[in-house]
Design an enzyme around this catalytic site. Sequence first.
Site, mmCIF file in Angstrom:
data_model
loop_
_atom_site.group_PDB
_atom_site.id
_atom_site.type_symbol
_atom_site.label_atom_id
_atom_site.label_comp_id
_atom_site.label_asym_id
_atom_site.label_seq_id
_atom_site.Cartn_x
_atom_site.Cartn_y
_atom_site.Cartn_z
ATOM 1 C CB SER A 1 1.532 3.858 5.566
ATOM 2 O OG SER A 1 1.595 3.436 4.241
ATOM 3 C CG HIS B 1 -0.729 5.819 9.333
ATOM 4 N ND1 HIS B 1 0.115 5.044 10.085
ATOM 5 C CD2 HIS B 1 -0.966 5.117 8.191
ATOM 6 C CE1 HIS B 1 0.374 3.930 9.427
ATOM 7 N NE2 HIS B 1 -0.271 3.956 8.285
ATOM 8 C CG ASN C 1 3.545 0.608 9.839
ATOM 9 O OD1 ASN C 1 3.052 -0.305 10.503
ATOM 10 N ND2 ASN C 1 2.894 1.196 8.850
HETATM 11 P P1 NAI Z 1 -5.434 1.479 -3.162
HETATM 12 O O1 NAI Z 1 -4.569 1.192 -4.292
HETATM 13 O O2 NAI Z 1 -6.391 0.453 -2.678
HETATM 14 O O3 NAI Z 1 -6.294 2.780 -3.434
HETATM 15 C C1 NAI Z 1 -5.793 3.953 -4.004
HETATM 16 C C2 NAI Z 1 -6.928 4.607 -4.773
HETATM 17 O O4 NAI Z 1 -6.529 5.894 -5.156
HETATM 18 C C3 NAI Z 1 -7.295 3.860 -6.063
HETATM 19 O O5 NAI Z 1 -8.690 3.609 -6.051
HETATM 20 C C4 NAI Z 1 -6.915 4.839 -7.176
HETATM 21 O O6 NAI Z 1 -7.802 4.776 -8.281
HETATM 22 C C5 NAI Z 1 -7.002 6.156 -6.475
HETATM 23 N N1 NAI Z 1 -6.165 7.197 -7.047
HETATM 24 C C6 NAI Z 1 -4.909 7.089 -7.493
HETATM 25 N N2 NAI Z 1 -4.470 8.288 -7.928
HETATM 26 C C7 NAI Z 1 -5.477 9.175 -7.731
HETATM 27 C C8 NAI Z 1 -5.637 10.557 -7.952
HETATM 28 N N3 NAI Z 1 -4.654 11.280 -8.473
HETATM 29 N N4 NAI Z 1 -6.801 11.116 -7.636
HETATM 30 C C9 NAI Z 1 -7.808 10.393 -7.101
HETATM 31 N N5 NAI Z 1 -7.709 9.073 -6.874
HETATM 32 C C10 NAI Z 1 -6.569 8.471 -7.171
HETATM 33 O O7 NAI Z 1 -4.466 1.940 -1.983
HETATM 34 P P2 NAI Z 1 -4.704 1.939 -0.424
HETATM 35 O O8 NAI Z 1 -4.228 0.668 0.141
HETATM 36 O O9 NAI Z 1 -6.066 2.390 -0.139
HETATM 37 O O10 NAI Z 1 -3.662 3.034 0.059
HETATM 38 C C11 NAI Z 1 -3.916 4.411 -0.075
HETATM 39 C C12 NAI Z 1 -2.986 5.172 0.832
HETATM 40 O O11 NAI Z 1 -3.187 4.748 2.149
HETATM 41 C C13 NAI Z 1 -1.519 4.994 0.549
HETATM 42 O O12 NAI Z 1 -0.873 6.208 0.813
HETATM 43 C C14 NAI Z 1 -1.117 3.935 1.553
HETATM 44 O O13 NAI Z 1 0.251 3.997 1.890
HETATM 45 C C15 NAI Z 1 -1.955 4.347 2.744
HETATM 46 N N6 NAI Z 1 -2.224 3.293 3.699
HETATM 47 C C16 NAI Z 1 -2.527 2.027 3.309
HETATM 48 C C17 NAI Z 1 -2.780 1.050 4.240
HETATM 49 C C18 NAI Z 1 -3.156 -0.330 3.829
HETATM 50 O O14 NAI Z 1 -3.141 -1.231 4.681
HETATM 51 N N7 NAI Z 1 -3.529 -0.570 2.595
HETATM 52 C C19 NAI Z 1 -2.713 1.336 5.683
HETATM 53 C C20 NAI Z 1 -2.451 2.728 5.989
HETATM 54 C C21 NAI Z 1 -2.193 3.631 5.015
#
Ligand code: NAI
Length: 695
Positions: free
Chosen positions: A408, A429, A479
Amino acid sequence: MSIRYETRGPVAVLTMDNPPVNGLGHAVRTGLREGLERAELDPGVTAIVITGAGKAFSGGADITEFKSGKQLLEPSLRVVIRALEASTKPVVAAIHSVAMGGGLELALGCHFRVVAKGTKIALPEVKLGLLPGAGGTQRLPRAIGLETAANLIASGETVLAEALAKTALFDRVVDGDVLEGALAFAEEVVREKRPLKRLCDVKVEHPNAQGFLQFARNTVTTMSKNFPAPLVCLEAVAASTGPFDAGLRKEGELFQKLMATPESRALRHFFFAERAASKIGDVPPDTTLRPVKQVAIIGAGTMGGGIAMSFANAGIPVTLLEVKPEALDKGLGTIRKNYESSFKKGKLTEEKMAQRLALIQGTLSYDGIAQADLVIEAVFEELGVKEKVFTALDQVMKPGAILASNTSTLDLNKIAAFTKRPGDVVGLHFFSPANVMKLLEVVRGAKTSKDVLATVMDLAKKIGKTAVVSGVCDGFIGNRMIERYSIQASFLLEEGALPSQVDRALEQWGMAMGPFRMGDLAGNDIGWAIRKRLYVEHPELVYSKIGDKLCELGRFGQKTGKGWYLYEPGRRDAIVDPSVDEMVLAYSKELGITRRAISDEEIVERCIFALINEGAKIVEEGIAQRASDIDVVYLSGYGFPIHRGGPMLYADEVGLVNVVAAMRRYARISRGDSKFWEPAPLLAKLAAEGRSFHG
Ligand code: NAI
């Protein structure tokens, strides 16, 4: 050729042939009138059947003709319908697949109607802030009764023909070939010398029409806040209880009135803007797409899980990859719980739930995803972690696979550079919750190839998303703009407002959620983390530190039970917390600010004009392809009020010159960086020339 004319024995068949849905544009209207005249003059013709080629009887007016708001070229649909109705030979509509808007009005002008089972029927004009203006509000009540017609017209909802089979709308419902059915019916009418049925001659019968209409007005008024059209639709339907010609005149007047409302302009704008957003200037529409039959997602967290559900819901198999078994189990468990909750609420059948769950697999190894056509990374938002993932993907993924990132805030070009195939890398995104939110920003990197873009735009449609292309910049379109809005919201607190006042002012104006409630929902820590990065990367930017103070107290929002507001366990209602108000007052004092009374108007203008100014920069820099794309982002992803048409259309409605004048005023009185209110060059130029964003 928009109308095909042929004779089948003694019956003339007029077939509308104007793909994709036989829109009733000028050529179709002219062709219908000419065909009718030819049939009338041919002594060998005893009856006329009107039908549509391809996948619709008719989807209705050619809406591009509404775009300009100018008078339509004659013959208007009303004139054509009058001619049909006045024909001395029986006119039978052979209706199939879809009869909507003007298409249904056309059928209502025929003497008889034969319909195929499963045909979708609607007068959806209210959804564009209009009413059916070609006699629909007068003829439909005469065909199906006042109450059902009022319902259909004021809601715009679609019903299946079978639901109206017992009304005078349909003379026959057929299972097989509707044209054959209509031809047989026409011959029967001629043979039996049946009198022609003209709906304009029918009287609307109702035991207590005025009582019903008053009840309907009360109901519609409470349900259609901010939208005048549903109530005006009812006024037009009410006129159907009087003489036909007077009713038709009334319908015409009310149609013109609605056409001029800002709400209808906004709805029509959104309709066109959504369609425009799906087109990319330099990507030809016939670009060969890459097949996407199997998708992989890296990271089964909040976003990964929601994204996986979006694909499974569209019938596309997905594999989720995690590094640790516990994380994978947790992610898959959350998905299962989400589906089960939809099932318990009756939103999903058990069979569908099972089908969708069966489409989602988990893996701990990259070998398990190497054959996927598209892989979407949704791991932690750290460049180092993204580097590891993209390096691995570059090694394992089959050639031609699309490598997407859900980042993001990070620079997509840097992410693409971690691979030897930057042309295959694109940003997707999604917004949280990804299985619910319609918006998808497609981030175009410097090297993203055109067929990758074309493929993901097409795929977005398949999974029910509204995709908008954004160039690479901090925060992309949505954003990046919301950050400017939040900056103003925070300075307003320093200067004299309280969080609940700011939220209330913007919510009353129409935003689904004010900035502080939104922060609590998304997690205030996310914005805090972004600000901390920006303090280092862009020390020149001036921020209010009030949000940081809140986060230092651990008040991250709903997830911690407290943020700008208090939350009871398991509930989302924001409860005003006097201690936050005290914190705000104390912070102003600490800064030596004498607080002043701030009007709701100032709150709305400062927040919304901040959005608009950044939007202008985004258009000018080419980050967005067009101003209307920004409106689509805000209307489908940020709870911007639909009736205002998005920030850029709203700016046009206010008048750009007025926006600029207000910005100059706020530059003098608001805290923060004096450059904040400097009008974007594009905004200043358009305002000076008396122009608007949308021309
Ligand atoms: P989160 O922390 O809920 O999930 C991330 C997941 O990735 C975790 O389950 C973790 O175990 C896993 N992970 C970490 N390193 C890894 C690897 N090397 N290989 C495989 N799995 C791995 O985070 P979230 O909120 O889902 O965010 C993920 C991405 O999405 C980020 O880049 C964030 O900026 C983006 N994003 C998030 C939004 C939100 O509202 N939470 C909205 C739009 C984008």
